[in-house]
Design an enzyme around this catalytic site. Structure first.
Site, PDB file in Angstrom:
ATOM      1  N   CYS A  82      35.777  17.370  -6.280  1.00 52.61           N
ATOM      2  CA  CYS A  82      36.586  18.034  -7.311  1.00 52.61           C
ATOM      3  C   CYS A  82      38.078  17.711  -7.251  1.00 52.61           C
ATOM      4  CB  CYS A  82      36.390  19.542  -7.223  1.00 52.61           C
ATOM      5  SG  CYS A  82      34.729  20.034  -7.710  1.00 52.61           S
ATOM      6  N   LYS A 126      33.983  18.160   3.878  1.00 52.61           N
ATOM      7  CA  LYS A 126      34.222  19.418   4.586  1.00 52.61           C
ATOM      8  C   LYS A 126      32.912  19.854   5.226  1.00 52.61           C
ATOM      9  CE  LYS A 126      33.874  22.612   0.686  1.00 52.61           C
ATOM     10  NZ  LYS A 126      34.401  23.830   0.179  1.00 52.61           N
ATOM     11  N   ARG A 132      31.526  12.667  -1.408  1.00 52.78           N
ATOM     12  CA  ARG A 132      32.397  12.138  -2.462  1.00 52.78           C
ATOM     13  C   ARG A 132      33.874  12.224  -2.049  1.00 52.78           C
ATOM     14  NH1 ARG A 132      29.485  15.045  -7.618  1.00 52.78           N
ATOM     15  NH2 ARG A 132      28.971  16.610  -6.053  1.00 52.78           N
ATOM     16  N   ARG A 138      33.036  27.053  -4.169  1.00 54.63           N
ATOM     17  CA  ARG A 138      33.321  26.019  -3.161  1.00 54.63           C
ATOM     18  C   ARG A 138      32.018  25.572  -2.531  1.00 54.63           C
ATOM     19  NH1 ARG A 138      36.176  29.627   0.983  1.00 54.63           N
ATOM     20  NH2 ARG A 138      34.575  30.951   0.066  1.00 54.63           N
ATOM     21  N   ASP A 168      17.349  18.520 -15.640  1.00 53.55           N
ATOM     22  CA  ASP A 168      18.107  17.335 -15.235  1.00 53.55           C
ATOM     23  C   ASP A 168      17.386  16.110 -15.764  1.00 53.55           C
ATOM     24  OD1 ASP A 168      20.500  17.092 -12.891  1.00 53.55           O
ATOM     25  OD2 ASP A 168      19.486  15.226 -13.476  1.00 53.55           O
TER      26      ASP A 168
HETATM   27  N1  LIG Z   1      30.714  20.459  -6.845  1.00 52.15           N
HETATM   28  C1  LIG Z   1      31.539  21.465  -6.874  1.00 52.15           C
HETATM   29  O1  LIG Z   1      31.875  22.065  -5.864  1.00 52.15           O
HETATM   30  C2  LIG Z   1      32.104  21.944  -8.195  1.00 52.15           C
HETATM   31  C3  LIG Z   1      32.799  23.155  -8.234  1.00 52.15           C
HETATM   32  C4  LIG Z   1      33.306  23.591  -9.441  1.00 52.15           C
HETATM   33  C5  LIG Z   1      33.134  22.817 -10.592  1.00 52.15           C
HETATM   34  N2  LIG Z   1      32.482  21.626 -10.512  1.00 52.15           N
HETATM   35  C6  LIG Z   1      32.311  20.852 -11.744  1.00 52.15           C
HETATM   36  O2  LIG Z   1      30.977  21.032 -12.214  1.00 52.15           O
HETATM   37  C7  LIG Z   1      30.496  19.835 -12.819  1.00 52.15           C
HETATM   38  C8  LIG Z   1      29.229  19.390 -12.133  1.00 52.15           C
HETATM   39  O3  LIG Z   1      29.542  19.058 -10.803  1.00 52.15           O
HETATM   40  P1  LIG Z   1      28.409  18.757  -9.718  1.00 52.15           P
HETATM   41  O4  LIG Z   1      29.090  18.550  -8.445  1.00 52.15           O
HETATM   42  O5  LIG Z   1      27.337  19.802  -9.833  1.00 52.15           O
HETATM   43  O6  LIG Z   1      27.857  17.372 -10.323  1.00 52.15           O
HETATM   44  P2  LIG Z   1      26.615  16.509  -9.839  1.00 52.15           P
HETATM   45  O7  LIG Z   1      26.985  15.106 -10.092  1.00 52.15           O
HETATM   46  O8  LIG Z   1      26.174  16.956  -8.481  1.00 52.15           O
HETATM   47  O9  LIG Z   1      25.437  16.915 -10.851  1.00 52.15           O
HETATM   48  C9  LIG Z   1      25.444  16.620 -12.212  1.00 52.15           C
HETATM   49  C10 LIG Z   1      23.972  16.519 -12.665  1.00 52.15           C
HETATM   50  O10 LIG Z   1      23.938  16.441 -14.073  1.00 52.15           O
HETATM   51  C11 LIG Z   1      22.837  15.604 -14.440  1.00 52.15           C
HETATM   52  N3  LIG Z   1      22.988  15.180 -15.824  1.00 52.15           N
HETATM   53  C12 LIG Z   1      23.919  14.357 -16.367  1.00 52.15           C
HETATM   54  N4  LIG Z   1      23.726  14.246 -17.701  1.00 52.15           N
HETATM   55  C13 LIG Z   1      22.649  15.025 -18.004  1.00 52.15           C
HETATM   56  C14 LIG Z   1      21.962  15.343 -19.220  1.00 52.15           C
HETATM   57  N5  LIG Z   1      22.339  14.837 -20.422  1.00 52.15           N
HETATM   58  N6  LIG Z   1      20.908  16.166 -19.158  1.00 52.15           N
HETATM   59  C15 LIG Z   1      20.504  16.670 -17.997  1.00 52.15           C
HETATM   60  N7  LIG Z   1      21.119  16.435 -16.817  1.00 52.15           N
HETATM   61  C16 LIG Z   1      22.179  15.616 -16.827  1.00 52.15           C
HETATM   62  C17 LIG Z   1      22.903  14.498 -13.410  1.00 52.15           C
HETATM   63  O11 LIG Z   1      21.672  13.800 -13.311  1.00 52.15           O
HETATM   64  C18 LIG Z   1      23.254  15.275 -12.140  1.00 52.15           C
HETATM   65  O12 LIG Z   1      22.099  15.676 -11.440  1.00 52.15           O
HETATM   66  C19 LIG Z   1      31.652  18.829 -12.715  1.00 52.15           C
HETATM   67  O13 LIG Z   1      32.392  18.871 -13.898  1.00 52.15           O
HETATM   68  C20 LIG Z   1      32.471  19.362 -11.571  1.00 52.15           C
HETATM   69  O14 LIG Z   1      33.824  18.996 -11.672  1.00 52.15           O
HETATM   70  C21 LIG Z   1      31.962  21.184  -9.349  1.00 52.15           C
END
Ligand SMILES: NC(=O)c1ccc[n+]([C@@H]2O[C@H](COP(=O)([O-])OP(=O)(O)OC[C@H]3O[C@@H](n4cnc5c(N)ncnc54)[C@H](O)[C@@H]3O)[C@@H](O)[C@H]2O)c1
Length: 463
Positions: A263, A324, A331, A154, A30
């Site tokens: 999401c 939830k 968010r 989820r 990260d």
């Molecule tokens: N949260 C969920 O329940 C969920 C479920 C299914 C899919 N998704 C999808 O997965 C993706 C990630 O979601 P999330 O909730 O984990 O996001 P998040 O915002 O919690 O985490 C994203 C992370 O990526 C890091 N990041 C950004 N650019 C970077 C780079 N160049 N190098 C290294 N790290 C970098 C950020 O610092 C952050 O910590 C999204 O597209 C989301 O739609 C999320």
């Protein structure tokens, strides 16, 4: 297998920890150095049941590491997952793909040997093509393939979902990539989790279609709930009545304050934008977005209606802030719009959430954050249940009633039975079920409910 997970948010951390648990060597990267430093100290950036132990045991066994250097992790990896955020772009609602494309550029510079670059982030159709173009542009010599592998976990049940997926969708037609993905998920195929190989674009769209469909189901039952309230029907019985039909299914038919989270709202918006760009109008999904947006704030009117619109100066307790239960994720949580609307109506808000208070503090100002549900109810004119945390399902209702200035409960998650609540002397409103709130307020005037009840006096003695 050596795996680099780029982005250590919810999805990256859960996926990385689960893949390490399968036996792979995983480096979670990260760019947020504070997050990585905390993880290296054993502190998790998110609350997710079971995740702390899963991370700790895999770190201990040497299969899971955390790093800020993408370059080193990618150079030695067989597989690179992109799991960075794709939030709504400010202003227009398109998915903001800048994090994905930045990551692609960095990955390109570091690739060595054949590498599968797999997108786990939720990205609009065609993003894989652009990632491929970027990597090719930066590194014309690189041997790589870009795959779409959307994640369906989820929050709150993320580890279970990752390890017991209904399906794994893999968007690639490249045979080497198929072998790599099959190897990553081999432990799951032993559990007979179906792997669905599709084109990359199909995989990308499948994720949005899935989320939009689930959001539609929620919005559908919410509107049916509104009708139930007008005609004296019970939405929970309607939901059961239709959900037992296998063609419909019982999940995602819980009426409530509208969907939120990291999401559904953003993915619904992004899907609409993708369709508009292709001159297709997704009218059902557009309606879902509009109905849901207005619903969250409308929940505050359920509260104000009980006080005939006079909320100014009233103290309203809100139980549950996260979108939830079993997550600290705030968010687009319905509680945000609800609380803002209550404040706009002049109410003073007290709130409690088992895990989301830190996140909430930065989002919701002028709120009194309480120690627990009873503290939140103390002196309140009404208590709103906004998130159905397990610990709110079996509250000591008599104690709660005695603490409140006025025993009014607005249960936006339908976790209590109207009959029980009115028997205990509450004015109780819920979603889509016949409740006694108007009757109670008519029969027992609100003033009467609000006059210092004898129970309150006895409670103060105890306190
Ligand atoms: N949260 C969920 O329940 C969920 C479920 C299914 C899919 N998704 C999808 O997965 C993706 C990630 O979601 P999330 O909730 O984990 O996001 P998040 O915002 O919690 O985490 C994203 C992370 O990526 C890091 N990041 C950004 N650019 C970077 C780079 N160049 N190098 C290294 N790290 C970098 C950020 O610092 C952050 O910590 C999204 O597209 C989301 O739609 C999320």
């Amino acid at each position: 297998m050596r795996i680099a997970m780029i982005g250590t948010g919810y999805v990256g951390l859960v996926s990385g920890a689960c893949m390490a648990d399968f036996g792979h060597d995983v480096v979670c990267v990260d760019k947020d150095a504070a997050k990585i430093a905390a993880l290296q100290r054993g502190q998790l950036p998110v609350y997710e049941p079971g995740l702390h132990d899963l991370v700790a045991s895999n770190v201990k066994q040497g299969r899971l590491e955390f790093a800020t250097s993408l370059e080193e992790a990618v150079r030695t990896a067989d597989v690179v997952f992109i799991a960075v955020g794709t939030p709504s772009r400010r202003g227009d609602g398109h998915a903001d793909l800048s994090y994905v494309y930045d990551a692609a550029r960095e990955i390109a510079a570091a690739i060595e040997g054949f590498t599968a670059v797999i997108t786990k982030s939720t990205v609009p159709v065609g993003t894989g093509d652009e990632i491929e173009r970027i990597i090719r542009e930066v590194r014309p010599d690189a041997d790589f393939v870009v795959v779409s592998n959307p994640e369906f976990l989820r929050e709150g049940a993320a580890i279970h979902d990752f390890k017991h997926p209904d399906r794994i969708v893999v968007g690639t037609q490249d045979e080497r990539a198929k072998q790599v993905v099959a190897e990553v998920y081999r432990p799951l195929s032993l559990n007979q989790a179906p792997i669905l190989y599709t084109s990359r674009r199909t995989a990308e769209l499948t994720k949005y279609a899935a989320n939009a469909f689930l959001a539609t189901k929620i919005t559908f039952i919410n509107e049916i709930a509104d009708l139930c309230e007008k005609v004296g029907a019970d939405v929970q019985e309607v939901a059961r009545g239709i959900g037992l039909d296998n063609r419909i299914g019982g999940k995602f038919l819980h009426a409530g304050p509208g969907f939120g989270g990291s999401c559904f709202p953003k993915d619904v918006r992004a899907l609409i934008k993708t369709a508009q760009d292709h001159e297709v109008s997704l009218r059902i999904i557009e309606a879902v977005a509009t109905v849901n947006d207005t619903r969250k704030r409308a929940m505050a009117r359920k509260v104000s209606a009980i006080f005939s619109g006079a909320l100014r100066g009233k103290s309203i307790g809100v139980l549950g802030l996260t979108f939830k239960p079993n997550t600290d994720d705030m968010r687009e949580a319905p509680a945000i719009a609800l609380i803002t609307a209550l404040q706009d109506m002049g109410a003073r808000v007290r709130a409690f959430d088992p895990a989301g208070m830190n996140q909430a503090r930065s989002l919701l100002k002028n709120v009194t954050y309480c120690a627990d549900a009873y503290d939140c109810a103390d002196g309140a004119d009404a208590l709103v249940i906004a998130t159905e945390w397990e610990q709110f399902r079996a509250l000591d209702l008599e104690r709660l009633r005695d603490l409140m200035a006025c025993p009014v409960v607005v249960d936006l998650r339908n976790i209590y039975r109207p009959h029980d609540m009115s028997r205990l002397g509450f004015a109780y409103a819920c979603v889509g079920r016949p409740a006694k709130v108007s009757g109670l307020v008519e029969n027992v005037s609100l003033n009467e409910l609000m006059s210092p009840p004898r129970e309150r006096a006895s409670n103060e003695e105890v306190a």
